[in-house]
Design an enzyme around this catalytic site. Structure first.
Site, PDB file in Angstrom:
ATOM      1  N   ASP A   1       0.840  -1.212   0.000  1.00  0.00           N
ATOM      2  CA  ASP A   1       0.000   0.000   0.000  1.00  0.00           C
ATOM      3  C   ASP A   1       0.870   1.255   0.000  1.00  0.00           C
ATOM      4  O   ASP A   1       0.573   2.245  -0.679  1.00  0.00           O
ATOM      5  CB  ASP A   1      -0.906   0.026   1.247  1.00  0.00           C
TER       6      ASP A   1
ATOM      7  N   GLU B   1      -2.941  -2.001  -8.699  1.00  0.00           N
ATOM      8  CA  GLU B   1      -1.710  -1.219  -8.925  1.00  0.00           C
ATOM      9  C   GLU B   1      -1.738  -0.592 -10.312  1.00  0.00           C
ATOM     10  O   GLU B   1      -0.709  -0.409 -10.938  1.00  0.00           O
ATOM     11  CB  GLU B   1      -0.449  -2.070  -8.727  1.00  0.00           C
TER      12      GLU B   1
HETATM   13  P1  GH3 Z   1       3.043  -7.266 -13.699  1.00  0.00           P
HETATM   14  O1  GH3 Z   1       4.426  -6.770 -13.612  1.00  0.00           O
HETATM   15  O2  GH3 Z   1       2.802  -8.145 -14.860  1.00  0.00           O
HETATM   16  O3  GH3 Z   1       2.034  -6.163 -13.627  1.00  0.00           O
HETATM   17  O4  GH3 Z   1       2.820  -8.186 -12.423  1.00  0.00           O
HETATM   18  P2  GH3 Z   1       2.033  -7.850 -11.112  1.00  0.00           P
HETATM   19  O5  GH3 Z   1       2.486  -8.791 -10.059  1.00  0.00           O
HETATM   20  O6  GH3 Z   1       2.162  -6.414 -10.812  1.00  0.00           O
HETATM   21  O7  GH3 Z   1       0.550  -8.074 -11.579  1.00  0.00           O
HETATM   22  P3  GH3 Z   1      -0.616  -8.890 -10.969  1.00  0.00           P
HETATM   23  O8  GH3 Z   1      -1.865  -8.363 -11.660  1.00  0.00           O
HETATM   24  O9  GH3 Z   1      -0.368 -10.360 -11.030  1.00  0.00           O
HETATM   25  O10 GH3 Z   1      -0.664  -8.472  -9.454  1.00  0.00           O
HETATM   26  C1  GH3 Z   1      -1.288  -7.356  -8.975  1.00  0.00           C
HETATM   27  C2  GH3 Z   1      -1.282  -7.462  -7.464  1.00  0.00           C
HETATM   28  O11 GH3 Z   1      -1.753  -6.243  -6.872  1.00  0.00           O
HETATM   29  C3  GH3 Z   1      -2.191  -8.534  -6.957  1.00  0.00           C
HETATM   30  C4  GH3 Z   1      -2.967  -7.919  -5.817  1.00  0.00           C
HETATM   31  O12 GH3 Z   1      -2.882  -8.664  -4.648  1.00  0.00           O
HETATM   32  C5  GH3 Z   1      -2.272  -6.593  -5.603  1.00  0.00           C
HETATM   33  N1  GH3 Z   1      -3.171  -5.554  -5.185  1.00  0.00           N
HETATM   34  C6  GH3 Z   1      -4.331  -5.138  -5.742  1.00  0.00           C
HETATM   35  N2  GH3 Z   1      -4.855  -4.109  -5.043  1.00  0.00           N
HETATM   36  C7  GH3 Z   1      -4.014  -3.857  -4.006  1.00  0.00           C
HETATM   37  C8  GH3 Z   1      -4.010  -2.916  -2.939  1.00  0.00           C
HETATM   38  O13 GH3 Z   1      -4.900  -2.068  -2.791  1.00  0.00           O
HETATM   39  N3  GH3 Z   1      -2.968  -2.950  -2.064  1.00  0.00           N
HETATM   40  C9  GH3 Z   1      -1.974  -3.857  -2.185  1.00  0.00           C
HETATM   41  N4  GH3 Z   1      -0.973  -3.846  -1.310  1.00  0.00           N
HETATM   42  N5  GH3 Z   1      -1.946  -4.765  -3.184  1.00  0.00           N
HETATM   43  C10 GH3 Z   1      -2.958  -4.765  -4.077  1.00  0.00           C
HETATM   44 MG    MG Z   2       1.435  -4.942 -12.174  1.00  0.00          MG
HETATM   45 MG    MG Z   3      -2.050  -5.036 -13.054  1.00  0.00          MG
END
Ligand code: GH3
Ligand code: MG
Ligand code: MG
Length: 411
Positions: A276, A302
């Protein structure tokens, strides 16, 4: 028409007290607007002031002579303070009470207390001064273009002006002029004007409060709580409005899609709270790097987005600045050596006839290409028909924590 002054006073007191209760209950419903509580209290104090003023002779003593008038001036001061609070100003207790205190002190001097002229002049000065102060506060509030404040400005201004002629009249009359010898018609006019002012102000106050509460709710519904940026809904609304404003323009609009790299692994390695924090750092980075007129938002997770009234070349430079700035900001976040980076996709369209959904999906396709190309880079969709074109950092230069540290050391 026969206007009975004591009846008018009694009715006015009742109406003012009723309005005070009404404003008070409105404040109870939603306590976010503190000014409303001040305005409600002002009406209740003002109602008590008018009641005591009518009974002045019979209640003094035990109350000091002029106490009713003094309460009325305090009520005027409270209305003014409510207006100050409403647009973020501070309470001014000294100025608020000054009118009432000065009047009470003056009443201790027999020369003043027995002179109707002096009392009328000082009372009119107090009422006019607080009314003009209130109008002045609302004039500054008017600059805030969210609200039309003309009615709110006009009513206290008129009230202040109405209380000026008695000053001139009193000063040109032989001593002994006061409220008592005024013809009944004049007294009735003043009471009715004051009543109209009270009703009008209560109405305006409620309208202003309603607008403010609506604005607070609307802003909350359009804001991402984690980063303070616009959320998807707020972003789309603002972007659509920008496009609508420039619907006949030949200017270009570029969308940038941002996606943090390997963010899942950041969460896994450092925990969700640090993840976060990385999101907040990225939000700050784009806020600090991009221009005022650019619209920024968090689409979810993200993934972030921006639209810029700019050509693809200008937007590409802006995107590259963001990428480089985050590469530095992401070296260490929350005390962890993280090495966070971002991939960015850009797509451009002319403002006229721009379809925001299509523009964003083209930017998204460009972002996908940036990920495919090795991440931590900017990729532009060349034009509205061709495939994305890779630019910026070649895959071989994908930074490791060491290369970023070198970069920082060099900076
Ligand atoms: P890439 O480089 O291909 O974008 O890989 P990535 O790991 O960034 O992409 P992926 O979509 O697999 O992962 C996104 C992650 O973001 C998974 C999820 O748990 C995390 N996420 C989503 N919303 C939040 C949030 O509000 N806070 C946090 N800390 N993590 C979050
Ligand atoms: Mg990503
Ligand atoms: Mg993503």
């Amino acid at each position: 028409m026969l206007l009975d002054v004591p009846t008018l006073f009694t009715v006015s007191t009742g109406i003012v007290a009723f309005l005070g209760m009404f404003l008070f209950f409105a404040w109870i419903q939603d306590r976010s607007i503190r000014a409303l509580a001040w305005w409600a209290a002002a009406y209740l104090v003002g109602g008590a002031g008018v009641a005591l003023w009518m009974l002045d002779k019979s209640v003094s003593p035990p109350l000091p002579f002029g106490f009713g008038n003094a309460l009325l001036f305090v009520a005027c001061g409270m209305i003014w303070n409510g207006a100050r609070l409403f647009h973020g100003g501070r309470v001014e207790p000294l100025v608020l009470c000054a009118g009432g205190v000065v009047y009470l002190i003056a009443c201790q001097f027999p020369l003043f207390a027995q002179s109707g002229t002096h009392r009328v002049v000082l009372s009119s000065i107090m009422v006019s001064a607080y009314a003009f102060f209130t109008a002045r506060e609302l004039w500054f509030e008017r600059r805030n273009r969210r609200h039309a404040r003309w009615a709110a400005l006009f009513v206290p201004l008129l009230h202040g002006l109405v209380f000026l002629p008695p000053i001139a009249l009193a000063l040109t009359q032989p001593d002994g002029f006061g409220v008592a010898p005024l013809p009944v018609g004049w007294k009735a006019i003043f009471i009715l004007e004051a009543l109209l002012y009270a009703v009008g102000t209560a109405f305006i106050v409620l309208m202003m409060t309603k607008e403010r509460v609506e604005h607070i709710h609307k802003t909350a519904a359009a804001t991402d709580t984690l980063t303070g940026l616009l959320n998807r809904r707020g972003f789309l609304e603002r972007a659509q409005a920008l496009i609508a404003r420039h619907s006949s323009s030949d200017r270009q609009l570029t969308a940038l899609m941002f996606d943090l790299d390997h963010f899942k692994s950041i969460n896994d390695r450092f925990g969700h709270a640090t993840g976060d924090e990385a999101l907040r750092v990225f939000a700050k980075t784009i806020q600090n790097t991009m221009r005022e007129g650019d619209i920024l938002g968090r689409l979810g997770g993200e993934e972030f987005v921006a639209v810029l009234p700019a050509t693809i070349a200008d937007a590409e430079r802006a995107a590259e600045r963001v990428r480089a700035a985050f590469q530095i900001a992401g070296v260490e976040i929350g005390g962890h050596r993280m090495g966070a980076t971002v991939s960015i996709g850009a797509a451009c369209s002319s403002m006229a006839g721009c379809n925001i959904d299509q523009l964003l999906s083209r930017a998204d396709a460009a972002l996908y290409a940036a990920k495919e190309g090795g991440r931590n880079r900017v990729t532009c969709a060349s034009d509205e028909t061709t495939a994305p074109r890779l630019v910026a950092v070649p895959p071989s230069q994908h930074p490791t924590i060491e290369t970023v540290s070198d970069l920082l050391r060099a900076a």
